[in-house]
Scaffold this motif. Sequence first.
Motif, PDB file in Angstrom:
ATOM      1  N   SER B   5       0.845  -1.192   0.000  1.00  0.00           N
ATOM      2  CA  SER B   5       0.000   0.000   0.000  1.00  0.00           C
ATOM      3  C   SER B   5       0.876   1.236   0.000  1.00  0.00           C
ATOM      4  O   SER B   5       1.985   1.232   0.533  1.00  0.00           O
ATOM      5  N   ARG B   6       0.340   2.277  -0.600  1.00  0.00           N
ATOM      6  CA  ARG B   6       1.016   3.572  -0.568  1.00  0.00           C
ATOM      7  C   ARG B   6      -0.017   4.604  -0.145  1.00  0.00           C
ATOM      8  O   ARG B   6      -1.038   4.766  -0.814  1.00  0.00           O
ATOM      9  N   ARG B  46       7.206   1.708   5.918  1.00  0.00           N
ATOM     10  CA  ARG B  46       8.308   2.653   5.775  1.00  0.00           C
ATOM     11  C   ARG B  46       7.738   4.008   5.395  1.00  0.00           C
ATOM     12  O   ARG B  46       6.779   4.093   4.631  1.00  0.00           O
ATOM     13  N   LEU B  56       5.183   9.894   1.846  1.00  0.00           N
ATOM     14  CA  LEU B  56       4.412   8.721   1.440  1.00  0.00           C
ATOM     15  C   LEU B  56       4.690   7.607   2.437  1.00  0.00           C
ATOM     16  O   LEU B  56       5.834   7.395   2.831  1.00  0.00           O
ATOM     17  N   TYR B  58       4.555   3.596   2.959  1.00  0.00           N
ATOM     18  CA  TYR B  58       4.427   2.295   2.282  1.00  0.00           C
ATOM     19  C   TYR B  58       4.199   1.224   3.338  1.00  0.00           C
ATOM     20  O   TYR B  58       4.861   1.223   4.382  1.00  0.00           O
TER      21      TYR B  58
END
Lengths: 269, 262
Positions: B5-6, B46, B56, B58
């Motif tokens: 996922s982002r 992360r 962003l 992740y």
Amino acid sequence: MASSEEAVLLLRLAGPIQSWGDRSSFNRRDTRPEPTKSGVIGLLAAASGRAREDSITDLAELRLGIRVDQPGTLLRDYHTASDYRGRPLPQAGVSKKGVQKPTSPPKDTYVTTRFYLQDAVFLAGVAGPRPLLETLDHAVRHPSFPLALGRRSCVPTQPISRGLRDGSLGDVLAAEPWLASEHARAVHEREHRTTLGSWISLSATLEDPEHGDDILNDVPRSFDPHHRAFASRRIRHTWLKVPTGLADAGNAADTTADAGHDPFALLGW
Amino acid sequence: MTYLSRIRINPLRKASQKLLANPRALRGAVVGGIAQDPTEERILWRLDADNPRRPLLYVLSRSRPDWTHLVEQAGWPGADGEHAGVRDYGPLLAQIATGREFAFRLTANPVQNTANPDKPTQEQQERVANGTTKRSFRIGHRTVTAQLAWLLDRTVRWGFEIPESRMSTPAPGIAPLNDPHHGGEPAREVRIIARKRHSFTKKRNARPVVLHTATFEGHLRITDPQVFTDHLLKGFGPAKAYGCGLLTLAPLPRHLLHEGGH
């Protein structure tokens, strides 16, 4: 003039050096940063075998668009000229007989400064009636006189003609892929600190009789040495979005906000 | 199934300021996106703040996550675009094979375990003197050299190698910086793009948790697909709960692709 008969002839103007003077006629010979209409029409007239005294009114009516694919750099040439017989050079003043008087004290050498564009590439689009352009296309491929890029010492690289296209001058120039060399592409990437995408923005000068907002005095009326005269034309400067000919493979990662590293690029497959 | 996922984080929101400052708070938000047994599975995450105004997040998870709460609290709920992209990780895992090359990024917590620290703290000295140490001390690497060496020491064990960096040959008479013939290690295609010291508490008035993280970016070649896939899903190195250990792969940049065959 029926629009269906309109076409655009594309010419690639490239060579080690080019020189497109438009106003200098004395010891300092300048060059414009882009090809002039008189230079391009002179090239077409030479290709079709016209003598200097012949009429060029049909050629002068063609509309010219220039796209700058590689701007090149300016070369200044320190240039000297002497009389090959070893005689002193004549001065500007004339005697009663109408003969130029010798310089006194005798002067053996002129110093002139000549400017050239080196390593430049231009794409010229010539718009006009299709039958005329077809003959010109053939003439450029089979020229009667040697062709030159603005001055006789500036030899063009082949091929010059890229053929005829249909459409408006701006659209045709924008559709043609970027003509820069591999080295120029690498230099562009290094200077702009980017990797090339699938398109690039190039500057262009288009002849536009109705909406042109600038004027250039480079339309030749005649190349006759005794009746040299120039008219003006309206032009417009613009930027064209031109395909680079590169695949979009690397672009998915380039266009995302996270420019450096895009883990999703591998998941889309 | 595995999903990557982002999530876009809006750094101007009140909630996101706490999430960005505290890995423990961010972990809470990440775990909150997993519906079933979030404590059972190993969730890797992360935070990538290449652009600090548009960070962003992740997340790699076994079950399909839902990020509505994060978008509502720390995103742009009414904005255009993809708030939280969720993709199946299968296509990537299918590409993992011996010899494949990728660009990678990894935020890790390089540490060493040693029973005799070079410069023991007061507390460590007391513990050694009292003989109350059951295990060795875990000490974070704090220099670039040590952090890079930590990564390069472990690549074989993790199923990949980092190729030697491509350098043009030096001019005659000039010795290369890291000449293998002169005892130096050849330079590798990896660099540290960010280093950070985190300090946060788990309980009020308790001793803080201190983490030294380093973000590695570079170019890797897979040598053992099985081991590499295992680590890709389980994480690399310690502090996985606090945003370390998620290694992501991306296509190689175009200028490297041309010379990939060498």
